[in-house]
Motif scaffolding. Structure first.
Motif, PDB file in Angstrom:
ATOM      1  N   GLU A  34      -9.175   4.530   6.952  1.00  0.00           N
ATOM      2  CA  GLU A  34     -10.184   5.364   7.608  1.00  0.00           C
ATOM      3  C   GLU A  34     -10.236   5.142   9.114  1.00  0.00           C
ATOM      4  OE1 GLU A  34     -13.709   4.407   5.379  1.00  0.00           O
ATOM      5  OE2 GLU A  34     -13.145   5.765   3.769  1.00  0.00           O
ATOM      6  N   MET A  77      -5.076  -0.512  -1.994  1.00  0.00           N
ATOM      7  CA  MET A  77      -4.948   0.941  -1.863  1.00  0.00           C
ATOM      8  C   MET A  77      -6.132   1.561  -1.133  1.00  0.00           C
ATOM      9  SD  MET A  77      -1.976   1.529  -2.859  1.00  0.00           S
ATOM     10  CE  MET A  77      -2.068   3.285  -2.553  1.00  0.00           C
ATOM     11  N   ARG A  78      -6.967   0.744  -0.549  1.00  0.00           N
ATOM     12  CA  ARG A  78      -8.111   1.231   0.237  1.00  0.00           C
ATOM     13  C   ARG A  78      -7.623   2.069   1.419  1.00  0.00           C
ATOM     14  NH1 ARG A  78     -12.054  -2.889   3.554  1.00  0.00           N
ATOM     15  NH2 ARG A  78     -13.395  -1.331   4.501  1.00  0.00           N
ATOM     16  N   ASP A  79      -8.346   3.141   1.717  1.00  0.00           N
ATOM     17  CA  ASP A  79      -8.042   3.985   2.869  1.00  0.00           C
ATOM     18  C   ASP A  79      -8.494   3.252   4.132  1.00  0.00           C
ATOM     19  OD1 ASP A  79      -7.762   5.976   4.810  1.00  0.00           O
ATOM     20  OD2 ASP A  79      -8.698   7.524   3.595  1.00  0.00           O
ATOM     21  N   HIS A 120       0.840  -1.204   0.000  1.00  0.00           N
ATOM     22  CA  HIS A 120       0.000   0.000   0.000  1.00  0.00           C
ATOM     23  C   HIS A 120       0.876   1.256   0.000  1.00  0.00           C
ATOM     24  CE1 HIS A 120      -3.507   2.506   1.277  1.00  0.00           C
ATOM     25  NE2 HIS A 120      -2.538   3.217   1.863  1.00  0.00           N
ATOM     26  N   HIS A 157      -5.589   6.801  -2.587  1.00  0.00           N
ATOM     27  CA  HIS A 157      -6.453   5.779  -2.003  1.00  0.00           C
ATOM     28  C   HIS A 157      -7.526   5.385  -3.008  1.00  0.00           C
ATOM     29  CE1 HIS A 157      -5.101   7.074   2.192  1.00  0.00           C
ATOM     30  NE2 HIS A 157      -4.601   5.875   1.945  1.00  0.00           N
ATOM     31  N   CYS A 158      -7.977   4.147  -2.914  1.00  0.00           N
ATOM     32  CA  CYS A 158      -8.968   3.573  -3.820  1.00  0.00           C
ATOM     33  C   CYS A 158     -10.253   3.308  -3.041  1.00  0.00           C
ATOM     34  CB  CYS A 158      -8.411   2.270  -4.387  1.00  0.00           C
ATOM     35  SG  CYS A 158      -9.499   1.425  -5.547  1.00  0.00           S
ATOM     36  N   ASN A 159     -11.392   3.441  -3.706  1.00  0.00           N
ATOM     37  CA  ASN A 159     -12.667   3.211  -3.020  1.00  0.00           C
ATOM     38  C   ASN A 159     -13.144   1.762  -3.103  1.00  0.00           C
ATOM     39  OD1 ASN A 159     -13.471   3.060  -5.664  1.00  0.00           O
ATOM     40  ND2 ASN A 159     -14.882   4.789  -5.583  1.00  0.00           N
ATOM     41  N   HIS A 172       1.664   4.309  -2.871  1.00  0.00           N
ATOM     42  CA  HIS A 172       1.645   5.768  -2.727  1.00  0.00           C
ATOM     43  C   HIS A 172       2.912   6.396  -3.298  1.00  0.00           C
ATOM     44  CE1 HIS A 172      -2.080   6.296  -0.684  1.00  0.00           C
ATOM     45  NE2 HIS A 172      -1.714   5.744   0.462  1.00  0.00           N
ATOM     46  N   GLU A 176      -8.612  -6.955   2.288  1.00  0.00           N
ATOM     47  CA  GLU A 176      -7.975  -6.587   1.029  1.00  0.00           C
ATOM     48  C   GLU A 176      -7.296  -7.805   0.423  1.00  0.00           C
ATOM     49  OE1 GLU A 176      -5.559  -3.305   2.292  1.00  0.00           O
ATOM     50  OE2 GLU A 176      -7.317  -2.175   2.924  1.00  0.00           O
ATOM     51  N   CYS A 179      -5.855   0.108 -10.191  1.00  0.00           N
ATOM     52  CA  CYS A 179      -4.578   0.320  -9.500  1.00  0.00           C
ATOM     53  C   CYS A 179      -3.489  -0.570 -10.101  1.00  0.00           C
ATOM     54  CB  CYS A 179      -4.728   0.069  -8.005  1.00  0.00           C
ATOM     55  SG  CYS A 179      -5.764   1.312  -7.175  1.00  0.00           S
TER      56      CYS A 179
END
Length: 116
Positions: free
Chosen positions: A89, A85-87, A67, A77-79, A71, A97, A104
């Motif tokens: 949060e 690459m998910r955030d 990850h 970040h990916c949704n 960057h 993941e 990506c």
């Protein structure tokens, strides 16, 4: 972080590792706990094992490193829920993941990554 980003060898990324908790400022929150932070794009990132699962530490560490390296290549970040690459949060979703999503993956391949 700035120390890690000092000029080095071309095509080299420095990864700083720690077992201490790390944080950054996020909006109005001065102390937002994070697992890692990478210059986007850049040549350095830092990873902390502090928030990783004790039972799945190695697998989560590997995903976190990918990850943060993403960057450094310029990936935001990916949704997509299963994308590396998910955030996070504010949580630890690394077990959900499964890999880089197609978007990506394509971006990283365009940067020379050899992905299956």
């Amino acid at each position: 972080m700035n120390y890690l980003s000092r000029p080095g060898v071309a095509d080299t990324v420095v990864i700083g590792l720690t077992d201490k908790d790390i944080s950054t400022r996020k909006g109005s929150i001065n102390d937002w706990g994070i697992m890692g932070l990478g210059f986007q794009p850049g040549n350095a990132c830092v990873i902390s094992t502090f928030r990783l699962s004790k039972e799945r530490r190695m697998d989560q560490f590997y995903k976190l490193a990918l990850h943060e390296l993403g960057h450094t290549q310029g990936l935001p970040h990916c949704n997509k829920r299963t994308c590396l690459m998910r955030d996070a949060e504010g949580g630890n979703h690394l077990d959900e993941e499964t890999g880089f999503c197609e978007s990506c993956r394509s971006f990283l391949k365009s940067k020379g990554w050899l992905l299956k």
